[in-house]
Design a protein around this motif. Structure first.
Motif, PDB file in Angstrom:
ATOM      1  N   UNK A 124      -5.587  -0.712   4.830  1.00 25.49           N
ATOM      2  CA  UNK A 124      -5.216   0.660   4.497  1.00 25.49           C
ATOM      3  C   UNK A 124      -6.339   1.600   4.930  1.00 25.49           C
ATOM      4  N   UNK A 125      -6.189   2.219   6.095  1.00 27.74           N
ATOM      5  CA  UNK A 125      -7.208   3.125   6.596  1.00 27.74           C
ATOM      6  C   UNK A 125      -7.375   4.373   5.768  1.00 27.74           C
ATOM      7  N   UNK A 126      -6.376   4.688   4.941  1.00 33.63           N
ATOM      8  CA  UNK A 126      -6.481   5.864   4.073  1.00 33.63           C
ATOM      9  C   UNK A 126      -7.612   5.720   3.066  1.00 33.63           C
ATOM     10  N   UNK A 127      -7.980   4.472   2.745  1.00 33.36           N
ATOM     11  CA  UNK A 127      -9.063   4.246   1.789  1.00 33.36           C
ATOM     12  C   UNK A 127     -10.364   4.822   2.329  1.00 33.36           C
ATOM     13  N   UNK A 128     -10.619   4.640   3.619  1.00 33.67           N
ATOM     14  CA  UNK A 128     -11.827   5.212   4.216  1.00 33.67           C
ATOM     15  C   UNK A 128     -11.774   6.733   4.193  1.00 33.67           C
ATOM     16  N   UNK A 130       0.846  -1.180   0.000  1.00 28.78           N
ATOM     17  CA  UNK A 130       0.000   0.000   0.000  1.00 28.78           C
ATOM     18  C   UNK A 130       0.887   1.237   0.000  1.00 28.78           C
ATOM     19  N   UNK A 131       0.343   2.352  -0.427  1.00 33.38           N
ATOM     20  CA  UNK A 131       1.085   3.607  -0.467  1.00 33.38           C
ATOM     21  C   UNK A 131       0.692   4.489   0.701  1.00 33.38           C
ATOM     22  N   UNK A 174      -2.161   7.086  -3.745  1.00 31.50           N
ATOM     23  CA  UNK A 174      -2.309   6.032  -2.730  1.00 31.50           C
ATOM     24  C   UNK A 174      -3.619   5.278  -2.906  1.00 31.50           C
ATOM     25  N   UNK A 175      -4.682   6.005  -3.201  1.00 33.64           N
ATOM     26  CA  UNK A 175      -5.987   5.372  -3.405  1.00 33.64           C
ATOM     27  C   UNK A 175      -5.941   4.424  -4.596  1.00 33.64           C
ATOM     28  N   UNK A 176      -5.241   4.825  -5.649  1.00 38.32           N
ATOM     29  CA  UNK A 176      -5.138   3.972  -6.832  1.00 38.32           C
ATOM     30  C   UNK A 176      -4.397   2.679  -6.562  1.00 38.32           C
ATOM     31  N   UNK A 177      -3.351   2.738  -5.733  1.00 40.65           N
ATOM     32  CA  UNK A 177      -2.599   1.527  -5.415  1.00 40.65           C
ATOM     33  C   UNK A 177      -3.496   0.506  -4.730  1.00 40.65           C
TER      34      UNK A 177
END
Length: 382
Positions: free
Chosen positions: A335-339, A164-165, A182-185
């Motif tokens: 990956x909490x960034x996705x939320x 993950x990025x 990061x979302x794309x990864x």
């Protein structure tokens, strides 16, 4: 009417892909492997150039391994004046009990400085297994244990790993373009990897982790033939499979750092990835365009004059797209960034479709500030 029919077919094809991605994610999530206890001695090779965000923290994570075997950490630089040298010396002072060595790779053997360094570094390695990853990769303490466990099966020639990025948490480095990267990864690239794994098996490597035996590497031809390739991670995986070995995707996730891209940096990086994939997987890449179901569903709405049924189709596509993002990005990669960035999904998919289409319009890529021409996977300086 003809345009409307085409848009509907593209949308349905994209929806079918999203369902395949969910199937691939479910299969990978249920493929947890029991650790074999196989812990051979291993050499970790890290080519470096300059200082990347969170690079030193990634170095430290490699030193804090709970591993039964011995391991050494080799860093390769093209010049001892590289700023990364000071960070490596700092690491050696902080971890005096870890075998850490610096290798000066003074020869430029091809257009890829990374592979050129690897050719010169591997001769300095001590052990029969090697692990290669990028300079900014951060790993967990059981990383080597889980990666090397895959080699208990003698048919496995390479083990690779999903990633993950990680963006900056806040501040100026947390740009829109870094968040889209990061979302794309996590929600675009990795679902594609898992779909490929389910349909045809893993026949490539990911630069986040390339672990291999020296025997498999030598049988595949070594690194020297790859010094002019952009997608060296993909190529070495293909060649190891061609040499009669299997590539295994290990269920452990590593992290890479995403810089605070401005639009130009985001464009250059995405175009480099798109054109390298186009040259590596020509037929598969043509089909990649149909995977962007959300933009096609919106195009269907426009072509239908915003008919009620087109809103229904868009709702189904959005539901499937969010399910893929949550299943892979959150469920598998953690990956909490996705939320945090989930609402950027339509924009991410739109830019992805634009990059896919524009990748056919030329053959130049920008890599670490240098411009190259790409042809059949090989780089030449412009």
């Amino acid at each position: 009417m003809a345009i409307q029919v085409v848009m509907v077919l593209l949308t349905l094809s994209g929806l079918a892909y999203l369902l395949l991605a969910l199937w691939g994610a479910r299969d990978f999530g249920r493929s947890g492997r029991t650790l074999s206890g196989f812990s051979p001695d291993v050499t970790i090779l890290k080519p470096v150039k300059g200082i990347d965000p969170r690079m030193y923290a990634g170095f430290v994570s490699h030193c804090r391994q709970d591993y039964a075997g011995r391991f050494e950490l080799l860093f390769g630089v093209s010049s001892l004046s590289d700023p990364a040298v000071a960070e490596i010396e700092r690491l050696k002072a902080e971890f005096p009990d870890i075998a850490i060595r610096l290798v000066e790779c003074s020869e430029r053997l091809g257009t890829s400085g990374k592979v050129s360094n690897l050719v010169q570094m591997i001769a300095s390695g001590t052990y029969d297994y090697v692990v290669i990853n990028d300079s900014d990769i951060a790993v967990s303490s059981d990383y080597l244990t889980r990666i090397m466990s895959g080699f208990a099966d003698s048919t496995v020639g390479m083990v690779t790993a999903p990633y993950l990025g990680r963006t900056a948490d806040q501040g100026q480095a947390l740009t829109l373009w870094a968040r889209l990267e990061a979302l794309g990864i996590s929600t675009d690239f990795m679902p594609g990897v898992l779909t490929a794994r389910k349909l045809e098996g893993v026949r490539f490597g990911l630069g986040s982790t390339l672990a291999m035996s020296r025997a498999a590497l030598e049988k595949a031809g070594g690194f020297l033939p790859l010094v002019d390739f952009l997608a060296d991670d993909y190529e070495i995986g293909v060649r190891i499979v061609g040499a009669g070995y299997r590539v295994e995707l290990c269920p452990i996730v590593v992290e890479t750092s995403v810089p605070g891209y401005d639009f130009r940096g985001y464009w250059d990086h995405q175009m480099r990835w798109a054109r390298s994939t186009r040259d590596s997987r020509k037929l598969g890449y043509v089909g990649l365009g149909i995977t962007y179901a959300v933009p096609w569903a919106f195009a269907t709405m426009v072509a239908s004059g915003f008919a009620l049924w087109s809103f229904t189709l868009m709702s189904i596509v959005l539901l499937a797209r969010v399910c893929v993002a949550l299943a892979v990005g959150v469920g598998l990669l953690r990956d909490g960034q996705v939320l945090r960035d989930l609402w950027f999904l339509p924009l991410r998919d739109l830019t992805g479709l634009i990059f896919w289409a524009w990748s056919f319009a030329g053959d130049t890529v920008v890599w670490r500030g240098e411009t190259f021409r790409l042809h059949n996977g090989r780089l030449t300086r412009v």
